[in-house]
Enzyme design. Sequence first.
Site, PDB file in Angstrom:
ATOM      1  N   HIS A   1       0.857  -1.196   0.000  1.00  0.00           N
ATOM      2  CA  HIS A   1       0.000   0.000   0.000  1.00  0.00           C
ATOM      3  C   HIS A   1       0.887   1.238   0.000  1.00  0.00           C
ATOM      4  CE1 HIS A   1      -3.161   2.823   1.209  1.00  0.00           C
ATOM      5  NE2 HIS A   1      -4.003   1.902   0.845  1.00  0.00           N
TER       6      HIS A   1
ATOM      7  N   ASP B   1      -7.986  -5.367  -0.074  1.00  0.00           N
ATOM      8  CA  ASP B   1      -8.412  -6.149  -1.239  1.00  0.00           C
ATOM      9  C   ASP B   1      -8.032  -7.617  -1.143  1.00  0.00           C
ATOM     10  OD1 ASP B   1      -7.512  -3.188  -2.708  1.00  0.00           O
ATOM     11  OD2 ASP B   1      -9.541  -3.984  -2.869  1.00  0.00           O
TER      12      ASP B   1
HETATM   13  C1  SDX Z   1      -6.252   0.390  -2.737  1.00  0.00           C
HETATM   14  O1  SDX Z   1      -4.472   4.862  -1.797  1.00  0.00           O
HETATM   15  C2  SDX Z   1      -5.396   4.219  -1.192  1.00  0.00           C
HETATM   16  O2  SDX Z   1      -5.784   4.566  -0.095  1.00  0.00           O
HETATM   17  C3  SDX Z   1      -5.984   3.074  -1.963  1.00  0.00           C
HETATM   18  C4  SDX Z   1      -6.995   2.220  -1.218  1.00  0.00           C
HETATM   19  C5  SDX Z   1      -8.247   2.981  -0.907  1.00  0.00           C
HETATM   20  O3  SDX Z   1      -8.958   2.557   0.014  1.00  0.00           O
HETATM   21  O4  SDX Z   1      -8.570   3.947  -1.660  1.00  0.00           O
HETATM   22  O5  SDX Z   1      -6.434   1.747   0.001  1.00  0.00           O
HETATM   23  C6  SDX Z   1      -7.410   1.003  -2.039  1.00  0.00           C
HETATM   24  O6  SDX Z   1      -5.981   0.753  -3.831  1.00  0.00           O
HETATM   25  C7  SDX Z   1      -5.393  -0.625  -2.008  1.00  0.00           C
HETATM   26  C8  SDX Z   1      -4.128  -1.047  -2.842  1.00  0.00           C
HETATM   27  C9  SDX Z   1      -4.619  -2.103  -3.838  1.00  0.00           C
HETATM   28  N1  SDX Z   1      -3.555  -2.444  -4.803  1.00  0.00           N
HETATM   29  C10 SDX Z   1      -2.959  -3.637  -4.799  1.00  0.00           C
HETATM   30  O7  SDX Z   1      -3.140  -4.511  -3.946  1.00  0.00           O
HETATM   31  C11 SDX Z   1      -2.042  -3.870  -5.979  1.00  0.00           C
HETATM   32  C12 SDX Z   1      -0.720  -4.514  -5.490  1.00  0.00           C
HETATM   33  N2  SDX Z   1       0.010  -3.513  -4.708  1.00  0.00           N
HETATM   34  C13 SDX Z   1       1.030  -2.753  -5.433  1.00  0.00           C
HETATM   35  O8  SDX Z   1       0.751  -2.492  -6.769  1.00  0.00           O
HETATM   36  C14 SDX Z   1       1.573  -1.591  -4.612  1.00  0.00           C
HETATM   37  O9  SDX Z   1       1.750  -2.034  -3.323  1.00  0.00           O
HETATM   38  C15 SDX Z   1       0.789  -0.284  -4.574  1.00  0.00           C
HETATM   39  C16 SDX Z   1       0.593   0.253  -5.933  1.00  0.00           C
HETATM   40  C17 SDX Z   1      -0.515  -0.492  -3.894  1.00  0.00           C
HETATM   41  C18 SDX Z   1       1.599   0.717  -3.779  1.00  0.00           C
HETATM   42  O10 SDX Z   1       2.808   0.789  -4.335  1.00  0.00           O
HETATM   43  P1  SDX Z   1       3.758   2.094  -4.123  1.00  0.00           P
HETATM   44  O11 SDX Z   1       3.412   2.813  -2.878  1.00  0.00           O
HETATM   45  O12 SDX Z   1       3.785   2.883  -5.367  1.00  0.00           O
HETATM   46  O13 SDX Z   1       5.118   1.450  -3.768  1.00  0.00           O
HETATM   47  P2  SDX Z   1       6.021   0.791  -4.821  1.00  0.00           P
HETATM   48  O14 SDX Z   1       5.215   0.256  -5.948  1.00  0.00           O
HETATM   49  O15 SDX Z   1       7.116   1.720  -5.130  1.00  0.00           O
HETATM   50  O16 SDX Z   1       6.540  -0.462  -3.985  1.00  0.00           O
HETATM   51  C19 SDX Z   1       7.590  -0.281  -3.068  1.00  0.00           C
HETATM   52  C20 SDX Z   1       8.429  -1.533  -3.234  1.00  0.00           C
HETATM   53  C21 SDX Z   1       8.810  -1.785  -4.682  1.00  0.00           C
HETATM   54  O17 SDX Z   1      10.055  -2.453  -4.675  1.00  0.00           O
HETATM   55  P3  SDX Z   1      11.368  -1.607  -5.138  1.00  0.00           P
HETATM   56  O18 SDX Z   1      11.067  -1.030  -6.509  1.00  0.00           O
HETATM   57  O19 SDX Z   1      11.500  -0.508  -4.097  1.00  0.00           O
HETATM   58  O20 SDX Z   1      12.465  -2.576  -5.135  1.00  0.00           O
HETATM   59  O21 SDX Z   1       7.665  -2.682  -2.827  1.00  0.00           O
HETATM   60  C22 SDX Z   1       7.487  -3.555  -3.942  1.00  0.00           C
HETATM   61  C23 SDX Z   1       7.798  -2.761  -5.189  1.00  0.00           C
HETATM   62  O22 SDX Z   1       8.327  -3.630  -6.193  1.00  0.00           O
HETATM   63  N3  SDX Z   1       6.086  -3.947  -3.912  1.00  0.00           N
HETATM   64  C24 SDX Z   1       5.636  -5.189  -4.106  1.00  0.00           C
HETATM   65  C25 SDX Z   1       4.240  -5.108  -3.969  1.00  0.00           C
HETATM   66  N4  SDX Z   1       3.886  -3.846  -3.712  1.00  0.00           N
HETATM   67  C26 SDX Z   1       5.024  -3.124  -3.690  1.00  0.00           C
HETATM   68  N5  SDX Z   1       6.276  -6.338  -4.374  1.00  0.00           N
HETATM   69  C27 SDX Z   1       5.491  -7.450  -4.508  1.00  0.00           C
HETATM   70  N6  SDX Z   1       4.135  -7.457  -4.388  1.00  0.00           N
HETATM   71  C28 SDX Z   1       3.481  -6.303  -4.108  1.00  0.00           C
HETATM   72  N7  SDX Z   1       2.157  -6.299  -3.990  1.00  0.00           N
END
Ligand code: SDX
Length: 437
Positions: free
Chosen positions: A314, A371
């Site tokens: 998140h 989710d």
């Molecule tokens: C919602 O914003 C809100 O409040 C949203 C929400 C709401 O109520 O409105 O809470 C609802 O959208 C919840 C989130 C749902 N999305 C997912 O579950 C999709 C999977 N999650 C990821 O896509 C990710 O965690 C995000 C997009 C949710 C957040 O990512 P960020 O904050 O942009 O962080 P990032 O992508 O830069 O990740 C940081 C690191 C990265 O590694 P590095 O590049 O630093 O090496 O963590 C890794 C990412 O690769 N990472 C994951 C991961 N999520 C982040 N690795 C594996 N699996 C994951 N799910």
Amino acid sequence: MDAKSGSNANLKTGKLTLGDKSWSLPIYEGTIGPDVVDVSKLYSEVGIFTYDPGFTSTGSCDSKITYIDGDQGILLYRGYPIEDLAEHGDFLETCYVLLYGELPTAAQKEDFDNRVVHHTMIHEQMTRFFQGFRRDAHPMAVMVGCVGALSAFYHDSTDISDPTQRMIASIRMIAKTPTLAAMAYKYFIGQPFVYPDNKLDYASNFLRMCFAVPCEEYRPNPVLARAMDRIFILHADHEQNASTSTVRLAGSTGANPFACIAAGIACLWGPAHGGANEAALKMLGEIGSVDRIPEYIKRAKDPDDSFRLMGFGHRVYKHYDPRARVMQKTCHEVLQELGINDPLLDVALELERIALNDDYFIQKRLYPNIDFYSGITLRAMGFPTTMFTVLFALARTVGWIAQWKEMIEDPHQKLARPRQLYTGSPRRDYQSISRRK
Ligand code: SDX
């Protein structure tokens, strides 16, 4: 202290130094949470922009509605913990809290419920809208179209400068989204639309509009209705997330509330945001069994593999999403009530156990979000995966509307218009086509 009108005497300031010049910048502190540095005059005074793609460190507004502490896993609606609202109240009480800022008295709750119930029907002409969609259209496409089209019917609540019309539009949105969502589902499965029954509570009414058929009597299951109502509470608002920021940005242009909510629905659709519940269930289905989890954990950790654990991680929560805990409990209640032993729940529980003990996820502070368990629950209740984000949009409508109203009623609000760092070509002369190589 109100961020805009705090007395200068106790204003904190920060200092920006570029070369041999310095500027002081006002710093505001909120009730709780991080301070903010006001850079709104940076360009006019210093001639530079701030730079923050994805807005990871940018506060777009001040708000009194929802507070998230991502490090502690805390979520408050108007100061009330989400766990308490989900445990002790119902969704319409949460709607009242988000819109009015306080818990309603018994009389206020009765009046609010009554106002919502008497706006649940949609204009009969709108039913013809559905005939224009393919039967296999994704219900989110239908919701974007139909919610935007509400502004073609309700001209008496699109004047955003009139507080009475703003509240009527808010009540209409809360009341009509379940009706439209149920119609999108019925159209998708080829069954006749079911009109709202105003004797039922909000969640029971929605379940009946989705699952009743003309040839049988339908009695909502109170355990499933309570679970549905709690799922709506958990999804109601979440600070300045992507879709809420979209609604605020659209609203800052003066667009009518129905158009702004349609923009929010379109934004929510993405798998990184509201589409993650659908994506998480598909991911659990693809993993299929507990013994295949290590293969997917390896992929999620591989920087060269775009696979991510959907329902994990998140932007704000770097601790357990408090909504996920309530969602997991609700998931167990629904599966138990229905006597379902879903192997995907076993996969989800084992995946969570492994991930929470894996250094990669611990270091990156990746926890299950709301989710992760919602998809299993909604599928057990009988919804197809294509309806999962529609249910998220239905619940989030009150949050979008409350944030939109707060922005419109903020005397300092202005047109939202970010700038950029330009990295394209400098000015160059036009070449006639005969001279181009
Ligand atoms: C919602 O914003 C809100 O409040 C949203 C929400 C709401 O109520 O409105 O809470 C609802 O959208 C919840 C989130 C749902 N999305 C997912 O579950 C999709 C999977 N999650 C990821 O896509 C990710 O965690 C995000 C997009 C949710 C957040 O990512 P960020 O904050 O942009 O962080 P990032 O992508 O830069 O990740 C940081 C690191 C990265 O590694 P590095 O590049 O630093 O090496 O963590 C890794 C990412 O690769 N990472 C994951 C991961 N999520 C982040 N690795 C594996 N699996 C994951 N799910």
